[in-house]
Design a protein around this motif. Sequence first.
Motif, PDB file in Angstrom:
ATOM      1  N   THR A  68      22.408 -31.467 -44.244  1.00 14.94           N
ATOM      2  CA  THR A  68      22.154 -32.879 -43.948  1.00 14.94           C
ATOM      3  C   THR A  68      22.673 -33.236 -42.561  1.00 14.94           C
ATOM      4  O   THR A  68      22.025 -33.977 -41.814  1.00 14.94           O
ATOM      5  CB  THR A  68      22.785 -33.782 -45.027  1.00 14.94           C
ATOM      6  N   SER A  69      23.809 -32.679 -42.183  1.00 19.52           N
ATOM      7  CA  SER A  69      24.364 -32.905 -40.842  1.00 19.52           C
ATOM      8  C   SER A  69      23.432 -32.343 -39.782  1.00 19.52           C
ATOM      9  O   SER A  69      23.199 -32.964 -38.730  1.00 19.52           O
ATOM     10  CB  SER A  69      25.746 -32.269 -40.724  1.00 19.52           C
ATOM     11  N   TYR A  70      22.894 -31.170 -40.037  1.00 15.78           N
ATOM     12  CA  TYR A  70      21.921 -30.528 -39.147  1.00 15.78           C
ATOM     13  C   TYR A  70      20.704 -31.436 -38.968  1.00 15.78           C
ATOM     14  O   TYR A  70      20.245 -31.683 -37.847  1.00 15.78           O
ATOM     15  CB  TYR A  70      21.553 -29.175 -39.763  1.00 15.78           C
ATOM     16  N   LEU A  71      20.195 -31.960 -40.064  1.00 14.29           N
ATOM     17  CA  LEU A  71      19.023 -32.835 -39.998  1.00 14.29           C
ATOM     18  C   LEU A  71      19.349 -34.134 -39.267  1.00 14.29           C
ATOM     19  O   LEU A  71      18.508 -34.674 -38.532  1.00 14.29           O
ATOM     20  CB  LEU A  71      18.484 -33.102 -41.405  1.00 14.29           C
ATOM     21  N   TRP A  72      20.578 -34.641 -39.438  1.00 12.63           N
ATOM     22  CA  TRP A  72      20.999 -35.843 -38.711  1.00 12.63           C
ATOM     23  C   TRP A  72      20.949 -35.577 -37.211  1.00 12.63           C
ATOM     24  O   TRP A  72      20.450 -36.405 -36.436  1.00 12.63           O
ATOM     25  CB  TRP A  72      22.408 -36.277 -39.136  1.00 12.63           C
ATOM     26  N   VAL A  73      21.462 -34.421 -36.789  1.00 10.76           N
ATOM     27  CA  VAL A  73      21.454 -34.073 -35.361  1.00 10.76           C
ATOM     28  C   VAL A  73      20.023 -34.042 -34.832  1.00 10.76           C
ATOM     29  O   VAL A  73      19.738 -34.594 -33.765  1.00 10.76           O
ATOM     30  CB  VAL A  73      22.176 -32.729 -35.091  1.00 10.76           C
ATOM     31  N   LEU A  74      19.117 -33.413 -35.568  1.00  9.12           N
ATOM     32  CA  LEU A  74      17.723 -33.337 -35.116  1.00  9.12           C
ATOM     33  C   LEU A  74      17.102 -34.730 -34.994  1.00  9.12           C
ATOM     34  O   LEU A  74      16.417 -35.035 -34.011  1.00  9.12           O
ATOM     35  CB  LEU A  74      16.899 -32.466 -36.055  1.00  9.12           C
ATOM     36  N   GLY A  75      17.330 -35.571 -35.982  1.00  9.91           N
ATOM     37  CA  GLY A  75      16.780 -36.923 -35.947  1.00  9.91           C
ATOM     38  C   GLY A  75      17.394 -37.776 -34.850  1.00  9.91           C
ATOM     39  O   GLY A  75      16.683 -38.500 -34.135  1.00  9.91           O
ATOM     40  N   ALA A  76      18.703 -37.698 -34.701  1.00 10.46           N
ATOM     41  CA  ALA A  76      19.374 -38.480 -33.661  1.00 10.46           C
ATOM     42  C   ALA A  76      18.953 -38.006 -32.275  1.00 10.46           C
ATOM     43  O   ALA A  76      18.743 -38.817 -31.367  1.00 10.46           O
ATOM     44  CB  ALA A  76      20.891 -38.382 -33.832  1.00 10.46           C
ATOM     45  N   TYR A  77      18.804 -36.691 -32.115  1.00 11.01           N
ATOM     46  CA  TYR A  77      18.343 -36.159 -30.834  1.00 11.01           C
ATOM     47  C   TYR A  77      16.983 -36.749 -30.473  1.00 11.01           C
ATOM     48  O   TYR A  77      16.750 -37.143 -29.325  1.00 11.01           O
ATOM     49  CB  TYR A  77      18.246 -34.629 -30.853  1.00 11.01           C
ATOM     50  N   GLU A  78      16.068 -36.803 -31.422  1.00 10.87           N
ATOM     51  CA  GLU A  78      14.735 -37.334 -31.136  1.00 10.87           C
ATOM     52  C   GLU A  78      14.799 -38.797 -30.710  1.00 10.87           C
ATOM     53  O   GLU A  78      14.048 -39.229 -29.823  1.00 10.87           O
ATOM     54  CB  GLU A  78      13.802 -37.142 -32.323  1.00 10.87           C
ATOM     55  N   ALA A  79      15.700 -39.564 -31.314  1.00 12.39           N
ATOM     56  CA  ALA A  79      15.862 -40.964 -30.898  1.00 12.39           C
ATOM     57  C   ALA A  79      16.393 -41.020 -29.464  1.00 12.39           C
ATOM     58  O   ALA A  79      15.871 -41.785 -28.631  1.00 12.39           O
ATOM     59  CB  ALA A  79      16.802 -41.692 -31.850  1.00 12.39           C
ATOM     60  N   VAL A  80      17.397 -40.215 -29.148  1.00 10.78           N
ATOM     61  CA  VAL A  80      17.955 -40.188 -27.790  1.00 10.78           C
ATOM     62  C   VAL A  80      16.906 -39.702 -26.791  1.00 10.78           C
ATOM     63  O   VAL A  80      16.759 -40.261 -25.700  1.00 10.78           O
ATOM     64  CB  VAL A  80      19.216 -39.291 -27.726  1.00 10.78           C
ATOM     65  N   ARG A  81      16.170 -38.680 -27.162  1.00 10.00           N
ATOM     66  CA  ARG A  81      15.135 -38.141 -26.282  1.00 10.00           C
ATOM     67  C   ARG A  81      14.094 -39.204 -25.970  1.00 10.00           C
ATOM     68  O   ARG A  81      13.690 -39.393 -24.821  1.00 10.00           O
ATOM     69  CB  ARG A  81      14.462 -36.913 -26.923  1.00 10.00           C
ATOM     70  N   THR A  82      13.651 -39.929 -26.986  1.00  8.65           N
ATOM     71  CA  THR A  82      12.643 -40.967 -26.799  1.00  8.65           C
ATOM     72  C   THR A  82      13.167 -42.077 -25.892  1.00  8.65           C
ATOM     73  O   THR A  82      12.468 -42.505 -24.962  1.00  8.65           O
ATOM     74  CB  THR A  82      12.209 -41.550 -28.158  1.00  8.65           C
ATOM     75  N   MET A  83      14.383 -42.537 -26.144  1.00  9.38           N
ATOM     76  CA  MET A  83      14.938 -43.605 -25.310  1.00  9.38           C
ATOM     77  C   MET A  83      15.123 -43.134 -23.867  1.00  9.38           C
ATOM     78  O   MET A  83      14.832 -43.875 -22.926  1.00  9.38           O
ATOM     79  CB  MET A  83      16.253 -44.113 -25.899  1.00  9.38           C
ATOM     80  N   THR A  84      15.574 -41.898 -23.691  1.00 12.08           N
ATOM     81  CA  THR A  84      15.737 -41.353 -22.343  1.00 12.08           C
ATOM     82  C   THR A  84      14.393 -41.271 -21.640  1.00 12.08           C
ATOM     83  O   THR A  84      14.271 -41.621 -20.458  1.00 12.08           O
ATOM     84  CB  THR A  84      16.410 -39.961 -22.404  1.00 12.08           C
ATOM     85  N   GLN A  85      13.386 -40.822 -22.347  1.00 16.89           N
ATOM     86  CA  GLN A  85      12.033 -40.746 -21.779  1.00 16.89           C
ATOM     87  C   GLN A  85      11.561 -42.126 -21.334  1.00 16.89           C
ATOM     88  O   GLN A  85      11.011 -42.287 -20.244  1.00 16.89           O
ATOM     89  CB  GLN A  85      11.074 -40.157 -22.806  1.00 16.89           C
ATOM     90  N   ARG A  86      11.795 -43.127 -22.168  1.00 16.84           N
ATOM     91  CA  ARG A  86      11.359 -44.487 -21.830  1.00 16.84           C
ATOM     92  C   ARG A  86      12.120 -45.019 -20.604  1.00 16.84           C
ATOM     93  O   ARG A  86      11.543 -45.731 -19.779  1.00 16.84           O
ATOM     94  CB  ARG A  86      11.549 -45.430 -23.015  1.00 16.84           C
TER      95      ARG A  86
END
Length: 180
Positions: A68-86
């Motif tokens: 679950t921690s692993y999946l949290w990292v993947l999901g949080a990374y995608e949010a950070v990646r998207t915001m950084t891209q924007r």
Amino acid sequence: MSEDSRLEQWVKASISTAKFDAFMMPNIQSLGRLDVNLILEDRRLIKNFDKNRNDLEANVALTDHVTTSYLWVLGAYEAVRTMTQRTNENKELVSESMRQEFVRVKKAFNRVRVPLAKMEPAGAHKATDSHIAYPGFNFESGVAWRVSEDTIITRRDLSDQLLDLLEQQRSEQIRRSNDT
């Protein structure tokens, strides 16, 4: 800090993410709720580690917690990646110093995300890091991954960095709206 106050921090910080995408805010709030639950489970596992060391059911629960921690990292990374891209696409969204903070946090996540998801070292660390982020447990912070001989990254550290980033973003957004 209590679980309620940490969740409140996540909810308040999430408000500033709506400028990146209308659906970002509920996503961040869900990651925040999961973060609080993972912290509670980390504490429980730390407290009961010696007692449960040889208990099969406890070891299965630990494995599930790491997953679950692993999946949290993947999901949080995608949010950070998207915001950084924007922030890169629209320089008006945030200040340059804030944009650099988004980049910094994305890189912090990426160092563990790449070996977790792709089973290769992150590009910036190819010479030093393993192709596997070896799961482990830090007795102060909970689930962690060893990415190199001398670098261990905890999920809690990543969640603290993300929460701090979003709180900074919220403060900047408030300052900017007061200036106009």
